[in-house]
Motif scaffolding. Structure first.
Motif, PDB file in Angstrom:
ATOM      1  N   CYS A 117     -41.753  11.315  31.578  1.00 35.51           N
ATOM      2  CA  CYS A 117     -42.503  11.985  30.525  1.00 35.51           C
ATOM      3  C   CYS A 117     -41.752  12.029  29.189  1.00 35.51           C
ATOM      4  CB  CYS A 117     -42.811  13.426  30.952  1.00 35.51           C
ATOM      5  SG  CYS A 117     -43.778  13.516  32.463  1.00 35.51           S
ATOM      6  N   GLY A 118     -40.420  11.798  29.246  1.00 34.86           N
ATOM      7  CA  GLY A 118     -39.639  11.875  28.028  1.00 34.86           C
ATOM      8  C   GLY A 118     -39.480  13.324  27.564  1.00 34.86           C
ATOM      9  N   GLU A 119     -39.043  13.512  26.282  1.00 33.03           N
ATOM     10  CA  GLU A 119     -38.877  14.852  25.728  1.00 33.03           C
ATOM     11  C   GLU A 119     -40.131  15.247  24.963  1.00 33.03           C
ATOM     12  OE1 GLU A 119     -35.634  17.245  22.991  1.00 33.03           O
ATOM     13  OE2 GLU A 119     -35.870  15.080  22.821  1.00 33.03           O
ATOM     14  N   ASP A 120     -40.389  16.548  24.870  1.00 33.86           N
ATOM     15  CA  ASP A 120     -41.585  17.031  24.179  1.00 33.86           C
ATOM     16  C   ASP A 120     -41.380  16.818  22.687  1.00 33.86           C
ATOM     17  OD1 ASP A 120     -43.868  18.162  23.355  1.00 33.86           O
ATOM     18  OD2 ASP A 120     -43.389  20.184  24.060  1.00 33.86           O
ATOM     19  N   VAL A 121     -42.062  15.927  22.061  1.00 36.85           N
ATOM     20  CA  VAL A 121     -41.869  15.565  20.650  1.00 36.85           C
ATOM     21  C   VAL A 121     -42.805  16.324  19.722  1.00 36.85           C
ATOM     22  CG1 VAL A 121     -41.042  13.270  21.207  1.00 36.85           C
ATOM     23  CG2 VAL A 121     -43.484  13.659  20.889  1.00 36.85           C
ATOM     24  N   SER A 122     -43.511  17.256  20.275  1.00 34.29           N
ATOM     25  CA  SER A 122     -44.441  18.001  19.418  1.00 34.29           C
ATOM     26  C   SER A 122     -43.718  18.809  18.365  1.00 34.29           C
ATOM     27  CB  SER A 122     -45.296  18.933  20.295  1.00 34.29           C
ATOM     28  OG  SER A 122     -44.453  19.849  20.987  1.00 34.29           O
ATOM     29  N   LYS A 123     -42.426  19.085  18.624  1.00 35.80           N
ATOM     30  CA  LYS A 123     -41.680  19.875  17.666  1.00 35.80           C
ATOM     31  C   LYS A 123     -41.119  19.030  16.525  1.00 35.80           C
ATOM     32  CE  LYS A 123     -37.643  19.532  20.689  1.00 35.80           C
ATOM     33  NZ  LYS A 123     -36.655  20.319  21.456  1.00 35.80           N
ATOM     34  N   HIS A 124     -41.242  17.699  16.665  1.00 34.61           N
ATOM     35  CA  HIS A 124     -40.716  16.816  15.619  1.00 34.61           C
ATOM     36  C   HIS A 124     -41.809  16.491  14.620  1.00 34.61           C
ATOM     37  CE1 HIS A 124     -37.026  16.504  17.881  1.00 34.61           C
ATOM     38  NE2 HIS A 124     -37.744  16.122  18.966  1.00 34.61           N
ATOM     39  N   CYS A 188     -43.322  10.702  41.017  1.00 35.83           N
ATOM     40  CA  CYS A 188     -43.406   9.808  39.869  1.00 35.83           C
ATOM     41  C   CYS A 188     -44.838   9.332  39.669  1.00 35.83           C
ATOM     42  CB  CYS A 188     -42.458   8.636  40.062  1.00 35.83           C
ATOM     43  SG  CYS A 188     -42.319   7.562  38.624  1.00 35.83           S
ATOM     44  N   GLU A 189     -45.497   8.970  40.793  1.00 40.81           N
ATOM     45  CA  GLU A 189     -46.888   8.522  40.680  1.00 40.81           C
ATOM     46  C   GLU A 189     -47.768   9.651  40.170  1.00 40.81           C
ATOM     47  OE1 GLU A 189     -50.050   6.089  43.460  1.00 40.81           O
ATOM     48  OE2 GLU A 189     -49.005   7.823  44.297  1.00 40.81           O
ATOM     49  N   GLU A 190     -47.512  10.859  40.637  1.00 43.65           N
ATOM     50  CA  GLU A 190     -48.303  11.991  40.172  1.00 43.65           C
ATOM     51  C   GLU A 190     -48.127  12.191  38.677  1.00 43.65           C
ATOM     52  OE1 GLU A 190     -47.062  15.260  42.483  1.00 43.65           O
ATOM     53  OE2 GLU A 190     -48.064  14.617  44.332  1.00 43.65           O
ATOM     54  N   LEU A 191     -46.867  12.137  38.192  1.00 43.47           N
ATOM     55  CA  LEU A 191     -46.609  12.358  36.766  1.00 43.47           C
ATOM     56  C   LEU A 191     -47.219  11.268  35.901  1.00 43.47           C
ATOM     57  CD1 LEU A 191     -42.885  13.530  36.972  1.00 43.47           C
ATOM     58  CD2 LEU A 191     -44.890  14.945  36.501  1.00 43.47           C
ATOM     59  N   VAL A 192     -47.106  10.045  36.399  1.00 42.72           N
ATOM     60  CA  VAL A 192     -47.626   8.926  35.606  1.00 42.72           C
ATOM     61  C   VAL A 192     -49.117   9.068  35.377  1.00 42.72           C
ATOM     62  CG1 VAL A 192     -48.087   6.462  35.645  1.00 42.72           C
ATOM     63  CG2 VAL A 192     -45.815   7.317  36.181  1.00 42.72           C
ATOM     64  N   MET A 194     -50.926  11.666  35.856  1.00 45.37           N
ATOM     65  CA  MET A 194     -51.277  12.920  35.199  1.00 45.37           C
ATOM     66  C   MET A 194     -51.119  12.779  33.704  1.00 45.37           C
ATOM     67  SD  MET A 194     -49.670  16.719  35.867  1.00 45.37           S
ATOM     68  CE  MET A 194     -48.040  16.142  35.446  1.00 45.37           C
ATOM     69  N   ASN A 195     -50.091  12.041  33.255  1.00 42.78           N
ATOM     70  CA  ASN A 195     -49.872  11.829  31.824  1.00 42.78           C
ATOM     71  C   ASN A 195     -50.943  10.937  31.228  1.00 42.78           C
ATOM     72  OD1 ASN A 195     -47.664  13.445  31.802  1.00 42.78           O
ATOM     73  ND2 ASN A 195     -46.140  11.781  31.824  1.00 42.78           N
ATOM     74  N   GLU A 196     -51.423  10.007  32.015  1.00 45.18           N
ATOM     75  CA  GLU A 196     -52.462   9.112  31.504  1.00 45.18           C
ATOM     76  C   GLU A 196     -53.721   9.880  31.151  1.00 45.18           C
ATOM     77  OE1 GLU A 196     -53.154   6.053  34.288  1.00 45.18           O
ATOM     78  OE2 GLU A 196     -51.370   4.887  33.766  1.00 45.18           O
ATOM     79  N   LYS A 197     -53.924  10.978  31.820  1.00 45.28           N
ATOM     80  CA  LYS A 197     -55.112  11.775  31.544  1.00 45.28           C
ATOM     81  C   LYS A 197     -54.888  12.745  30.381  1.00 45.28           C
ATOM     82  CE  LYS A 197     -56.640  11.492  36.338  1.00 45.28           C
ATOM     83  NZ  LYS A 197     -56.999  12.259  37.569  1.00 45.28           N
ATOM     84  N   SER A 198     -53.628  12.960  30.009  1.00 45.04           N
ATOM     85  CA  SER A 198     -53.326  13.884  28.896  1.00 45.04           C
ATOM     86  C   SER A 198     -53.175  13.094  27.603  1.00 45.04           C
ATOM     87  CB  SER A 198     -52.042  14.667  29.199  1.00 45.04           C
ATOM     88  OG  SER A 198     -50.948  13.768  29.299  1.00 45.04           O
ATOM     89  N   GLY A 204     -41.301   6.870  30.026  1.00 42.49           N
ATOM     90  CA  GLY A 204     -41.501   5.498  30.482  1.00 42.49           C
ATOM     91  C   GLY A 204     -42.794   5.290  31.234  1.00 42.49           C
ATOM     92  N   GLY A 205     -43.384   6.337  31.798  1.00 40.57           N
ATOM     93  CA  GLY A 205     -44.670   6.220  32.460  1.00 40.57           C
ATOM     94  C   GLY A 205     -44.655   5.278  33.645  1.00 40.57           C
ATOM     95  N   ILE A 206     -45.559   4.347  33.615  1.00 40.32           N
ATOM     96  CA  ILE A 206     -45.749   3.426  34.732  1.00 40.32           C
ATOM     97  C   ILE A 206     -44.524   2.581  34.971  1.00 40.32           C
ATOM     98  CG2 ILE A 206     -46.762   1.654  33.228  1.00 40.32           C
ATOM     99  CD1 ILE A 206     -47.751   2.503  36.858  1.00 40.32           C
ATOM    100  N   HIS A 207     -43.755   2.315  33.888  1.00 42.46           N
ATOM    101  CA  HIS A 207     -42.556   1.500  34.043  1.00 42.46           C
ATOM    102  C   HIS A 207     -41.514   2.225  34.869  1.00 42.46           C
ATOM    103  CE1 HIS A 207     -44.215  -1.249  31.102  1.00 42.46           C
ATOM    104  NE2 HIS A 207     -44.425  -0.230  30.260  1.00 42.46           N
TER     105      HIS A 207
END
Length: 2046
Positions: A117-124, A188-192, A194-198, A204-207
């Motif tokens: 998921c990486g870092e939350d960049v909403s604060k940047h 990992c599959e769950e996060l990937v 789940m992120n695709e829907k957000s 890195g996602g699927i990679h």
């Protein structure tokens, strides 16, 4: 402190990880390089720095991020190293340590989440300028590096992990990482996704997911590499995680990537060659393959019903399969070493086995999940095809590389081929033939063909077995594509060519199948070749020749004696073929075991509608197409085996094969087209094997080399059967061949055979009528003869002979066929047919004209032609007139034509009278003119007797009788009113008119009686010559007689039985005793007088007189002690002064014998004290030894001989008798002389002869040895021995009981009797001056029981014989012995006795021949050999001899005359008596010798009555009926005077004294005779039929009674010859059959039946049967008014009260069932008590037959009759005529006593007991009985036991609603230990199998049995119970198979071919090992069928759970060592079955 340190380290590692992740996040953002703008101020960079920033961020961050990933991995690994000591105790840690481990787990999850998921960049602030693709690439680089470094840290030595931790902790770290990594993949599959829907797209996602799965795949497969020490591979336990991960992944994209990752890693490991392992690829990929493919069925129902989900799964399975095949292909193309080949070989082997397992699941899986979508089904079929195609392609590549150096490759290819060919092809073909899509299998077959050619012959021989041939054969029959069929046939040829004989090596011979297996293989190949012969593109001929070569090899091997053991080599597959192979060479019984199997299979495949019975309601579902082909292949193989191996396999008959195929076609007609080519080949083979045309003419004669002609006839007949011609395709094939063979180009024998079967074809398919008529027409008109058919180079060529005249054989066959067509009403174009018939009537061949006349007969019979018209035409054709019999005879001129013409006349009938339409139908019919002329002609022909007439032929006479039998009384010209009026007319005025009216009636009677004589003669000579007409004559005569009797009953009514002139009946001379004068009896000397003589002068003669006169009622006068005291005195006197004369000695011994018998009779009145009295008598007799010496032993022996055993003796008494007898036989007693010893031996042997013991033979051997020893030369033969031998002969043949019986014991009796008589003759011959060779030959013939005709002439022409003077005393004793035995010899063989009589006549009188001669004359007169007229002449000659007073032998002549007086005519008796009396007195007063005077005294006594001791031992010694009082007084007075005369010597006085004693004893003998006559008066077989059978004079009934009278007289004269007696018996059978049509008077009719039964011999069963049928008919017929049928009922009651053995002996064993059929009619006529008694008595008789003879016919008929009685209880229309009490009693007996008796005597109650052939019918009859009883509680509530188990199982259908009987029986068998009473359990279980319940009850039963196994274990019969219920349910329940046929049916053990409704009875004939094998078959088939049914019942999960628990329990038991060695086979079989069930329900593969 350690925890603190770990905490600090953890904090440190967390900081490091945070730092690295921060750097990673920062490196993945867009970095701003604007020194003037502060970060976070929100200001935008200036334009001057924008380009710089862009250029700066263009630098690729992969290497930087990769370093960050590796650093991140090192920090994570370092944190794990700090916790390495805790990882092995993760389940048992302290709180702080547990927190550390959890922190490690969270740390890993944090890293994974950061990477994904990486870092939350909403604060940047500058997020809008993020480069998303570059961001993901950066994280991907870090992720790949992280996971790669993690793998390296776990496996490489230079890593920090190997430095800081030990090997054990490192292993725990790997396990921990493995567990976490699995969770990472899932998370990992769950996060990937789940992120695709957000909206957030960071990380890195699927990679990262791909990197995680790739790394984990490397991690899992990295464990396969070498360990740290480099010594070998690490454990591959982690490779199973590939399957776990696959199951955990939810997305199809993820699963596909995981599949590719696993396959790539496996490929890298193989290419790296880190480890040398042949199964490396399989070990790597099998877990994933298992999860992806083999466990796909465990998806949720929602997933499987979702088409999209199913498609995704299907694509994944295809991907994995393609990748595996790709790996194998690349290895084969790129690698050339042996290791690669070996690994690929194991892959092929694994994939083949997996495919077989997968297919086993498919059907049950798809059906249970209810997948009915066509696309899904097609996908599965496509997947199966790709799978098999891939395996075949890999095998093709392997074979093309020809890497033969590897044994592993050869073994793998061989194993895979066997799996594919034996299992996969039949199953896959079933799935691919689903009707939705087709697949090209030709490439697969071609590849397999190439693979077969790759294998060495040794491997092919191992593979080639009957099961493989059978399955491939069935597959070929299923195929439709001709190209595929061609390739598959070539494949079969390639496989089985290895079995051809070509000098096999020893290695090949060792693995060569057994002879039984080779027979099946050869038969299958021949069958396939013959079946595909019509297909030109298929090399069917080579296939057929290959099979023939194999069969021929077996044939030659068996002939040379080099046959291999018959052990079946089918292998691990348990198949029905194994039992069939074992049965091919079974030669234990005359009835082959294979016939049982074929009969069972025939009834199984036919599925015909049989008569429904309550016992079996099970009906089998029709066979599927593949099953039909399997059955077809079995039948055709049997046919080929029987055809080509006739000499070696005698048990396999072509009839069995034809019957099996016929039953198959009757149920499945469409399969006929596959059978016809084989039958055609059989016909062709028979024709080729025939040597020449002449040999072919004998179609029914046996061929020199086999049974070719007979087989040819059967094969052609099979082709014409309705089962063949009913199918259009089969009919076309058959007709094409039949028409070809029936053409003019073939030999006449073959053509005629074919023409004769055409009527059957026409009846089966009427569309062939016109073609058949055309062949018949050509055959009748063709002018071409025979030609020869030969075989040349595989082609059938014809050689024509020049035209010739029409062949008579063809014309005869054609006309015969035409007559059959007319008979079956298959003729339509009558005009054309009549033209052919006219040609036939003009034919020169009589047979053609004969069948032409028969054709006319059948056309008239079917109302196609009119009788009058036909006869008129024939009159013109032959130029004759029916009214003139002479013209008819002259016109026809041939017996055959006359016979046909007479048979045509049988169709004479009536013509309707149109003027009398209002009258009744019968009155409106009148005899047509031509019919009247026909009847008159037949009567006139039948009455023709002249020698110039043509009536000598039996066929013509038979035809006349057959025609007359077709007429009723009106057609015969009999008129009741005319006969009645003629009987009342005045004879003086109307004599001529009466004659005219009665002539026809008399003629018909005369014809009937003549026919009766003809039938009797034909039957009498039936044994000597073949007479086919005897049955026709009997039936015809019976019909004519019956017509006449019914006519007479209509005319006379009850007056038919009244008699007006009974004296016209021929009287039989009665031999019964005349009334004895009371005055004569009273004149006999009194016993007290004789006793007084003894008291006055005790001596031997007086003592003998007292014993001779002792009355039989002595027990009433004195006690036993007093009698013994008196006898003691008498015996003492006798012993002290024994007679030297043989005749007095004989009288003395007989008197003592009678006294001992009377003594035993006295003991019978003491009741329970009898045993004590017996012991007292024995002790007293033993005490005589001190007083009388060894004479006491004679008394003891005679006492034992007198013991009456007609009633069973008490056990103790019987033991005492046996003990004494054994002592006598062993010689325990101290005998003084050999005479007494042997005399006692003979007496004891005579007693033992009742049981036919072998010790009797030993006694006779001892006698013979004594007589042939020194005594032979010294002529020293004591008379006591001779007397004992005569007693032994008399006891061997008692009252003629054992004369004609074929029983072994009776044969032995006759043999021993003849042997003793032969000893007599040889001893007599030794006494002659010169021994005579004729007498020696006669003695040999007597001993052998054979008569030589020349011997009679030799004896008659013998010269006078002379006796040695020294042997006179000896020969007289021998003559007395011969006289005592002569009546027995005459009964045994009258011809030999006649020869002996001739010898006696040649002996001198002084030899004592008078003692034998008088008996010889009397015996021959009695049996009818010597008539009384001849005897009168003999007596006259003897009387003339008495005139010579000086003859010293006059007394001997006088003795003969005195004894023959009783046989003289009444008018001669008085004169002869006077002569004898006067001669005796004159001789006594003269100077005769002492010997002569003694004979004169004996003559006087014999004149009054028989002398005991000198006459037969069976005689009673009573007074003659013709003796008058004055004669008795005169002789008694004269003898009394002799006793006191001083002028006579002591010997003469002794004879006179003994004579007085004999005369006194005659009084008592007469009383006993009268008493016996009174007791047997009702059963006296000698009945005056003249008074018993009376009918009206000049009637047919009068003639019948007369014939019965005369036949009975012949029947009682037993020695008139066997042929004469047989003829009389057969005549009586016909007459009794005729009398069944009339109601007879009860008294006379019953007496007639009873007397006839008594007079029948044991072997005359047909006459006994006729008597019983007559009795039954009279009991069930309607009684005429005034007639009382009570006499018949009384006879029936007397028969029912007889003992079972007595009844069986009287009526015959086979006739007892006839008596049972009358039970319903008898019960209705009896009162309640008598009815109950009859039922019980008859049932006892049935039980006796069941127990003693194993004969169930009596019981069957009993239950049939009882059923009709019980049915009357439910009658509602009319009141029952049977007493309610009788009905209640019968119902109670049926459900209680009868049930237990049936279980005991009609079931397999013993371990090795087998039921009779009628057991099935018996149980069905009993079941129908109990079905009529409403209250079955007594059976239903009975406890199940071994004794009633079979009965409860068989009858459980009727008891289903009573206490759940079926469930009780089921549980009883299931709980039973396996090894206990196994045969009974199995047969009872099969009996319950067909009673299949509904699907709901089956569900409960399955669960119940599994619950029982949980408790009882698998050592019981639970699985056997389950197998039978499931398999029978499978075959009977209506299971809908919508989309495919069950493939399991094609590869099963074929046990379904043995499932019939009566299997429990049929398998009784099997050996026990066959029954066990059958259950093995059922257990092998159980898993697949059970799983399918579980899906139907929705209990799959329940059964799976129970199965797992059972297996676990068994594993624990085996681990504890509780398994029993004796149950190893059953346990292993049960475990294999349970594992298969678990595999199909749970995982699909172990």
């Amino acid at each position: 402190m350690a925890s603190v340190a770990r905490k600090n380290a953890s904090t440190r590692h967390d900081k490091e990880i945070d730092s690295v992740l921060s750097r990673l996040h920062s490196g993945s953002r867009f970095v701003y390089y604007n020194k003037h703008v502060k970060r976070g101020s929100g200001a935008k960079p200036s334009d001057e720095y924008r380009a710089y920033n862009v250029l700066r961020n263009l630098t690729h961050p992969d290497e930087v991020h990769a370093d960050l990933g590796r650093a991140l991995a090192n920090s994570y690994v370092s944190s794990l190293c700090e916790l390495s000591s805790l990882l092995s105790y993760s389940n048992d840690l302290k709180t702080e340590d547990d927190a550390a481990v959890k922190a490690a787990i969270d740390r890993g999850m944090f890293i994974l989440q950061s990477l994904v998921c990486g870092e939350d960049v909403s604060k940047h602030e500058n997020k809008e300028v993020i480069d998303e693709n570059r961001n993901k690439a950066s994280y991907a680089a870090a992720a790949y590096s992280f996971f790669d470094q993690l793998v390296r840290s776990m496996f490489f030595k230079d890593d920090v992990v190997h430095i800081r931790v030990c090997n054990t902790e490192r292993a725990e770290m790997r396990s921990f990482v493995n567990q976490q990594w699995q969770q990472w993949c899932i998370r990992c599959e769950e996060l990937v996704y789940m992120n695709e829907k957000s909206s957030f797209t960071g990380g890195g996602g699927i990679h990262v997911l791909n990197a995680c799965m790739k790394g984990y795949a490397t991690f899992c497969f990295g464990l396969i590499g070498p360990d740290e020490s480099g010594e070998g591979p690490l454990s591959n336990n982690y490779t199973c995680c590939s399957g776990t991960v696959y199951h955990s992944l939810k997305q199809t994209v993820s699963r596909k990537f995981w599949i590719r990752a696993c396959v790539c890693n496996a490929m890298e490991i193989v290419n790296s060659k880190k480890i040398e392992c042949d199964t490396l690829i399989v070990d790597c990929l099998s877990p994933l393959f298992h999860a992806c493919v083999l466990q796909a069925r465990h998806e949720s129902p929602q997933q499987q019903q979702d088409l999209e989900t199913f498609q995704h799964k299907h694509i994944e399975r295809q991907l994995l399969l393609r990748d595996i095949f790709g790996v194998c292909s690349s290895l084969l193309h790129g690698v050339k070493d042996e290791s690669a080949f070996n690994q690929i070989a194991h892959v092929v082997k694994y994939l083949s086995t997996s495919l077989s397992s997968y297919i086993d699941q498919v059907s049950t899986w798809m059906k249970s999940k209810q997948i009915t979508n066509d696309s899904s089904i097609i996908d599965i079929a496509d997947f199966l095809y790709d799978w098999l195609r891939g395996i075949s392609d890999i095998m093709r590549l392997m074979v093309s590389r020809q890497y033969e150096e590897s044994n592993i490759v050869v073994d793998a290819v061989s194993s895979s081929l066997e799996t594919i060919l034996r299992h996969l092809l039949p199953q896959i073909t079933s799935h691919l033939n689903i009707g939705l899509v087709s697949f090209d299998m030709s490439s697969v077959y071609s590849t397999l063909h190439k693979a077969v050619s790759f294998l060495p012959r040794f491997k092919l021989v191992q593979m080639a077995d009957p099961l493989l041939a059978f399955r491939l054969g069935t597959l070929t029959l299923n195929l439709q594509d001709e190209q595929e069929l061609k390739i598959l046939c070539n494949l079969i040829i390639s496989i089985f060519s290895c079995l051809e004989p070509d000098g096999n090596s020893e290695r090949i011979i060792e693995v060569m199948p057994s002879s039984s297996d080779l027979l099946w293989i050869g038969g299958i190949l021949c069958s396939l070749g013959c079946t595909f012969l019509p297909l030109k593109s298929i090399n069917a001929k080579k296939l057929k020749n290959l099979g023939g070569s194999i069969l021929g090899n077996v044939h030659s091997t068996l002939q040379s004696g080099g046959t291999k053991s018959n052990t079946v080599s089918i292998g691990d597959d348990c198949s029905l073929l194994e039992i069939l192979s074992q049965s091919l060479h079974s030669r234990s019984n005359s009835s082959s075991e294979i016939q049982f199997l074929i009969s069972i299979m025939s009834s199984s495949v036919s599925n015909l509608d049989e008569k429904s019975v309550l016992l079996y309601t099970w009906k089998r579902r029709p066979l599927s197409v593949s099953e039909q082909h399997s059955a077809l292949l079995i039948g055709l193989s049997l046919l080929q085996i029987s055809l080509r191996s006739v000499a070696s396999i005698g048990e396999v008959q072509t009839d069995d094969a034809f019957a099996f195929l016929r039953s198959l076609m009757e149920c499945h007609p469409r399969i006929s087209s596959r059978i016809v080519p084989s039958i055609i080949d059989v016909v062709r083979t028979c024709i080729i094997h025939s040597q020449n045309a002449r040999q072919l003419t004998a179609l029914h004669a046996k061929d020199v080399n086999g049974v070719t002609p007979h087989l040819l006839h059967k094969a052609i007949k099979f082709l014409s059967s309705p089962a063949v011609v009913s199918d259009p395709h089969a009919a076309s094939l058959a007709w094409s061949f039949i028409s070809l063979v029936a053409s003019d180009n073939n030999p006449p024998a073959i053509r005629s055979c074919v023409i004769r079967v055409l009527p059957g074809m026409c009846a089966g398919n009427k569309r062939l009528r016109s073609r058949i008529h055309e062949i018949v027409r050509k055959s009748l008109t063709s002018r071409y003869g025979a030609c020869l058919l030969f075989h040349s180079v595989g082609q059938y060529n014809y050689q024509f002979s020049p035209p010739s005249f029409r062949n008579p054989l063809i014309r005869t066959a054609a006309m015969s066929t035409l007559s059959d067509l007319a008979k079956q009403d298959l003729v339509r174009d009558v005009q054309e047919i009549v033209g052919w018939i006219q040609l036939g009537l003009k034919d020169d061949e009589p047979a053609v004209s004969y069948f032409a006349l028969l054709s006319l007969k059948y056309l008239v019979s079917n109302d196609v032609l009119v009788f009058d018209l036909v006869t008129r035409v024939l009159e013109k054709r032959f130029g004759t007139n029916l009214s003139d019999s002479k013209s008819v005879l002259s016109a026809l001129g041939n017996d055959l034509l006359l016979e046909g013409f007479v048979l045509l006349l049988a169709e004479a009938g009536f013509e309707e009278d149109g003027d009398d339409e209002d009258k009744e139908d019968r009155e409106g019919l009148r005899v047509s003119p031509q019919s009247a002329k026909a009847v008159s002609l037949l009567v006139e022909l039948s009455l023709s007797h002249g020698p110039d007439q043509l009536m000598s032929g039996v066929r013509v006479q038979t035809a006349i009788l057959r025609s007359l039998a077709c007429y009723n009384a009106q057609l015969l010209g009999l008129d009741a009113e005319s006969i009645r009026s003629c009987s009342e007319a005045d004879t003086s005025e109307d004599r001529s008119e009466q004659f005219a009216l009665r002539k026809r009636y008399g003629d018909i009677k005369q014809i009937a009686l003549a026919g009766l004589q003809l039938a009797t003669k034909l039957i009498a000579v039936a044994e000597n010559c073949r007479v086919d007409e005897d049955n026709d004559v009997v039936d015809s005569v019976t019909s004519i007689l019956g017509t006449l009797l019914l006519f007479e009953e209509d005319v006379y009514g009850s007056s038919l039985y009244r008699t007006a002139a009974s004296e016209k009946i021929s009287k039989i001379r009665s031999d019964s005793r005349a009334r004895i004068s009371t005055a004569a009896l009273s004149s006999l000397p009194d016993y007290t007088k004789i006793l007084q003589m003894y008291d006055d002068e005790p001596n031997a003669s007086n003592a003998t007189a007292v014993m001779s006169a002792m009355p039989s009622n002595i027990e009433d006068n004195s006690s036993t002690d007093l009698i013994l005291s008196r006898l003691s005195e008498l015996v003492a006197d006798v012993a002290c002064d024994r007679f030297s004369e043989p005749h007095l000695n004989a009288i003395q011994l007989r008197a003592l014998m009678d006294c001992m018998k009377k003594l035993w009779s006295g003991l019978s009145g003491y009741g329970h004290e009898q045993q004590d009295k017996f012991s007292g008598v024995i002790e007293e007799l033993e005490s005589w030894i001190d007083r009388v010496g060894e004479y006491a032993y004679i008394a003891i022996s005679m006492f034992l001989l007198g013991v009456d055993e007609s009633n069973e003796l008490p056990p103790d008494l019987a033991d005492r008798v046996t003990k004494i007898q054994n002592s006598m036989m062993k010689g325990t007693f101290m005998f003084e002389t050999e005479e007494v010893n042997l005399l006692c031996l003979c007496l004891v042997a005579a007693k033992m002869s009742n049981s036919a013991e072998e010790r009797v033979t030993e006694a006779i051997d001892r006698l013979e040895k004594f007589l042939e020893g020194p005594n032979k030369s010294d002529n020293q033969i004591p008379f006591g021995i001779v007397f004992g031998m005569s007693v032994l002969v008399s006891n061997l043949i008692q009252d003629g009981k054992h004369l004609n019986s074929s029983d072994a014991s009776d044969i032995w009796r006759r043999k021993q009797a003849r042997r003793i008589i032969s000893i007599h003759l040889l001893s007599i011959n030794n006494c002659l001056t010169l021994p005579n060779s004729t007498i020696s030959s006669l003695a040999c013939c007597v001993e052998d029981g054979r008569f030589v005709p020349k011997l009679s002439d030799s004896c008659a022409q013998m010269e006078e014989l002379f006796v040695n003077e020294k042997s006179l005393h000896i020969i007289r004793g021998l003559m007395i012995g011969l006289g005592l035995s002569f009546s027995t010899l005459a009964a045994l063989d009258v011809n030999l006795s006649t020869c002996i009589l001739s010898v006696l006549e040649k002996l001198p009188w002084n030899s004592g021949k008078a003692f034998a001669l008088n008996v010889a004359y009397k015996s021959h007169v009695k049996i009818g050999v010597l008539d009384r007229g001849h005897l009168s002449n003999v007596v006259t000659g003897l009387i003339e001899h008495l005139a010579d007073d000086d003859d010293p032998c006059l007394g001997h002549v006088l003795y003969v005359v005195a004894n023959l007086c009783q046989l003289l005519p009444a008018e001669e008796i008085d004169n002869t008596v006077d002569i004898v009396k006067k001669t005796m007195q004159d001789y006594m007063r003269g100077r005769g010798s002492s010997d002569g005077k003694q004979m004169a005294i004996l003559s006087a006594v014999s004149l009054i009555g028989e002398i005991k001791g000198l006459s037969s031992h069976c005689g009673n010694g009573g007074i003659h009926g013709y003796i008058k009082k004055d004669v008795v007084i005169s002789i008694a007075k004269f003898l009394s005077g002799v006793t006191i005369s001083d002028g006579e010597d002591s010997r003469t006085k002794s004879a006179a004294t003994v004579g007085l004693g004999l005369m006194s004893g005659m009084k008592d003998s007469d009383k006993k005779a009268k008493q016996k006559a009174r007791e047997n008066s009702e059963n006296d077989p000698r009945v005056n039929f003249a008074a018993l059978l009376q009918a009206k004079d000049d009637t047919m009934l009068f003639s019948i009674f007369t014939e019965i009278n005369e036949s009975h007289a012949t029947l009682t004269a037993t020695n008139l010859g066997e042929v004469t007696r047989k003829a009389a018996a057969e005549k009586l059978c016909i007459l009794f059959k005729t009398l069944k049509t009339l109601p007879l008077p009860g008294n006379s009719g019953g007496r007639l039946i009873e007397v006839m039964l008594n007079d029948c011999h044991e072997e005359e069963t047909e006459l006994k049967s006729a008597c019983m049928e007559l009795l039954v008919s009279q009991l069930e017929s309607r009684r005429r008014i005034g007639f009382d049928g009570r006499g018949f009922l009384d006879v029936y009651l007397r028969l029912s009260k007889m003992s079972s053995e007595g009844l069986r002996k009287l009526v015959g064993v086979d006739n007892v069932p006839i008596m049972m059929t009358a039970l319903p009619n008898v019960i209705t006529q009896l009162p309640t008590s008598s009815g109950e008694e009859v039922v019980v008595n008859l049932w006892k008789t049935c039980l006796f037959d069941l127990a003693d003879l194993l004969n169930a016919q009596s019981a069957i008929e009993f239950f049939v009759g009882l059923k009709s009685i019980l049915m009357s209880s439910g009658a509602t229309e009319k009141k029952s005529v049977i007493s309610p009490a009788v009905l209640r009693s019968a119902q109670k007996l049926v459900t209680s006593n009868f049930f237990h008796d049936m279980c005991r005597y009609a079931g397999p109650f013993q371990k090795n007991y087998t039921l009779t052939s009628d057991a099935e019918t018996l149980w069905i009859a009993y079941a129908e009985c109990i079905s009529q009883v409403s209250d079955l509680t007594s059976i239903g509530e009975s406890d199940v036991s071994d004794d009633n188990l079979f009965g409860m199982s068989t009858c459980s259908t009727m008891l289903r609603n009573i206490s759940r009987v079926r469930q009780k029986v089921e549980m009883y068998i299931a709980c039973h230990p396996y090894d206990s009473n196994l045969r009974l359990m199995l047969t009872s279980l099969v009996a319950m199998g067909p009673q299949c319940s509904s699907i709901s009850e089956l569900k409960d039963s399955i669960l119940r049995i599994f619950d029982l196994m949980l408790v009882k274990g698998i050592d019981t019969m639970c699985l056997e119970v389950l197998a039978i219920e499931v398999i029978f349910s499978w075959r009977s329940l209506d299971l809908s198979l919508d989309f495919l046929e069950m493939p399991l049916l094609h590869v099963s053990t074929l046990c379904s071919f043995l499932l019939t409704r009566d299997l429990s009875f049929k398998i009784q004939a099997w050996p026990s090992e066959w029954i066990l094998k059958f259950f093995d078959l059922c257990l092998v088939d159980l898993p697949s069928m059970l799983v399918f049914l579980c899906g139907q019942c929705k209990i799959s999960e329940d059964v799976a759970n129970r199965t797992s628990r059972i297996l676990s329990a068994v594993a624990q038991q085996n681990g504890s060592g509780l398994a029993m060695e004796g149950q190893f086979h059953h346990k292993s079989r049960a475990l294999a079955c349970l594992r298969s069930i678990a595999q199909l329900l749970n995982e699909g593969e172990p």
